[in-house]
Design an enzyme around this catalytic site. Structure first.
Site, PDB file in Angstrom:
ATOM      1  N   GLY A  49       0.802  -1.273   0.109  1.00 18.38           N
ATOM      2  CA  GLY A  49      -0.157   0.026  -0.053  1.00 18.38           C
ATOM      3  C   GLY A  49       0.891   1.234   0.084  1.00 18.38           C
ATOM      4  O   GLY A  49       2.013   0.916   0.300  1.00 18.38           O
ATOM      5  N   GLN A  54       2.651   9.945   2.126  1.00 23.04           N
ATOM      6  CA  GLN A  54       4.108   9.316   1.786  1.00 23.04           C
ATOM      7  C   GLN A  54       4.880   9.909   0.789  1.00 23.04           C
ATOM      8  O   GLN A  54       5.989   9.747   0.555  1.00 23.04           O
ATOM      9  CB  GLN A  54       4.041   7.795   1.896  1.00 23.04           C
ATOM     10  CG  GLN A  54       3.450   7.085   3.210  1.00 23.04           C
ATOM     11  CD  GLN A  54       3.657   5.566   2.973  1.00 23.04           C
ATOM     12  OE1 GLN A  54       2.537   5.126   2.554  1.00 23.04           O
ATOM     13  NE2 GLN A  54       4.619   5.089   3.267  1.00 23.04           N
ATOM     14  N   CYS A 102       7.226  -0.562   6.495  1.00 26.94           N
ATOM     15  CA  CYS A 102       6.571   0.520   5.757  1.00 26.94           C
ATOM     16  C   CYS A 102       7.797   1.133   4.897  1.00 26.94           C
ATOM     17  O   CYS A 102       8.748   1.173   5.087  1.00 26.94           O
ATOM     18  CB  CYS A 102       6.354   1.456   6.890  1.00 26.94           C
ATOM     19  SG  CYS A 102       5.664   2.999   6.322  1.00 26.94           S
ATOM     20  N   LEU A 103       7.309   1.382   3.559  1.00 25.87           N
ATOM     21  CA  LEU A 103       8.154   2.039   2.742  1.00 25.87           C
ATOM     22  C   LEU A 103       8.737   3.206   3.178  1.00 25.87           C
ATOM     23  O   LEU A 103       9.946   3.688   2.957  1.00 25.87           O
ATOM     24  CB  LEU A 103       7.504   2.337   1.568  1.00 25.87           C
ATOM     25  CG  LEU A 103       7.040   1.024   0.540  1.00 25.87           C
ATOM     26  CD1 LEU A 103       6.206   1.630  -0.590  1.00 25.87           C
ATOM     27  CD2 LEU A 103       8.180   0.065   0.354  1.00 25.87           C
ATOM     28  N   HIS A 144      -3.007  -0.179   8.444  1.00 21.50           N
ATOM     29  CA  HIS A 144      -1.768   0.554   8.242  1.00 21.50           C
ATOM     30  C   HIS A 144      -1.701   1.826   7.428  1.00 21.50           C
ATOM     31  O   HIS A 144      -1.087   3.060   7.836  1.00 21.50           O
ATOM     32  CB  HIS A 144      -0.567  -0.384   7.667  1.00 21.50           C
ATOM     33  CG  HIS A 144       0.796   0.084   7.622  1.00 21.50           C
ATOM     34  ND1 HIS A 144       1.890  -0.284   8.297  1.00 21.50           N
ATOM     35  CD2 HIS A 144       1.208   0.794   6.594  1.00 21.50           C
ATOM     36  CE1 HIS A 144       2.862   0.192   7.905  1.00 21.50           C
ATOM     37  NE2 HIS A 144       2.573   0.932   6.869  1.00 21.50           N
ATOM     38  N   GLU A 145      -2.514   1.682   6.233  1.00 21.07           N
ATOM     39  CA  GLU A 145      -2.356   2.781   5.149  1.00 21.07           C
ATOM     40  C   GLU A 145      -3.169   3.648   5.672  1.00 21.07           C
ATOM     41  O   GLU A 145      -2.895   5.109   5.579  1.00 21.07           O
ATOM     42  CB  GLU A 145      -2.897   2.279   3.961  1.00 21.07           C
ATOM     43  CG  GLU A 145      -2.113   1.233   3.330  1.00 21.07           C
ATOM     44  CD  GLU A 145      -0.765   1.766   3.107  1.00 21.07           C
ATOM     45  OE1 GLU A 145      -0.374   2.854   2.876  1.00 21.07           O
ATOM     46  OE2 GLU A 145       0.232   0.842   3.320  1.00 21.07           O
ATOM     47  N   HIS A 148      -1.501   6.422   7.958  1.00 20.39           N
ATOM     48  CA  HIS A 148      -0.731   7.255   7.590  1.00 20.39           C
ATOM     49  C   HIS A 148      -1.541   8.448   7.283  1.00 20.39           C
ATOM     50  O   HIS A 148      -0.879   9.527   7.326  1.00 20.39           O
ATOM     51  CB  HIS A 148      -0.200   6.873   6.286  1.00 20.39           C
ATOM     52  CG  HIS A 148       0.866   5.891   6.174  1.00 20.39           C
ATOM     53  ND1 HIS A 148       2.257   6.303   6.781  1.00 20.39           N
ATOM     54  CD2 HIS A 148       1.180   4.661   5.760  1.00 20.39           C
ATOM     55  CE1 HIS A 148       2.920   5.249   6.705  1.00 20.39           C
ATOM     56  NE2 HIS A 148       2.461   4.273   6.223  1.00 20.39           N
TER      57      HIS A 148
HETATM   58 NI    NI Z   1       3.410   2.442   5.391  1.00 24.33          NI
END
Ligand code: NI
Length: 191
Positions: A49, A54, A102-103, A144-145, A148
């Protein structure tokens, strides 16, 4: 399409609350192209995701997709989904432990407790109403998304910091046990 730069932990924008998207803004060519770029960037980085915040765009938009993901080989597939202005509501009290990465958090993973079932209300990229339930590992990915969009990172939800590990040490010391946990969650909740 353009690959976008992914903000890394410590970048202030990751700690801001993203803004609601109006129907008019969503319909604009500019925002539609941005969504294409968000999806391309997520796929290029092998993310499950990616939230707009981000990639330095503080709008309440996120993309999700799991298609035999090499970064998360045990995750059940999720068809490409764009959530605009999403609201998640837990269904019931059940939770499970999810080993997340996480990216925006390079080379770190940790155990986070997530609700096992969620109601998802949002728009899709065309502004159509989404109202469905998600469960299990997929619910963890959704949560999680959407975190953010409220300036939260999975790190904030790690209760036992001894679970924190690099991706290499995850593979060496934790992956086998976590895969078994994922299989149990999938067997119980269907995803
Ligand atoms: Ni993340």
């Amino acid at each position: 399409m353009t690959l976008l730069k992914i903000a890394q932990v410590g970048t202030p924008i990751l700690r801001t609350v993203a803004e609601e998207v109006s129907a008019q803004a969503l319909a604009s060519t500019e925002v539609q192209q941005f969504i294409d770029d968000l999806v391309e960037t997520m796929r290029d980085a092998s993310g499950a995701g990616l939230a707009a915040i981000q990639v330095y765009r503080p709008l309440r938009i996120c993309a999700l997709e799991v298609d035999r993901n090499p970064r998360y080989p045990y995750k059940p597939d999720i068809p490409l989904t764009i959530l605009v202005n999403p609201v998640l509501t837990p269904i019931g009290e059940a939770t499970f432990e999810n080993y997340e990465g996480c990216l925006s958090v390079p080379d770190l993973r940790g155990v986070v407790r997530r609700h096992a079932r969620l109601r998802v209300q949002a728009w899709d990229r065309e502004g159509n109403t989404i109202d469905h339930e998600v469960a299990g590992v997929t619910a963890g990915t959704y949560a999680h998304e959407v975190d953010h969009l409220d300036g939260k990172l999975f790190l904030d939800r790690v209760e036992d910091t001894r679970s924190l590990c690099t991706w290499k040490s995850f593979a060496k010391h934790h992956e086998a046990k976590f895969r078994a946990n994922v299989e149990a969650v999938v067997a119980r909740y269907g995803s």
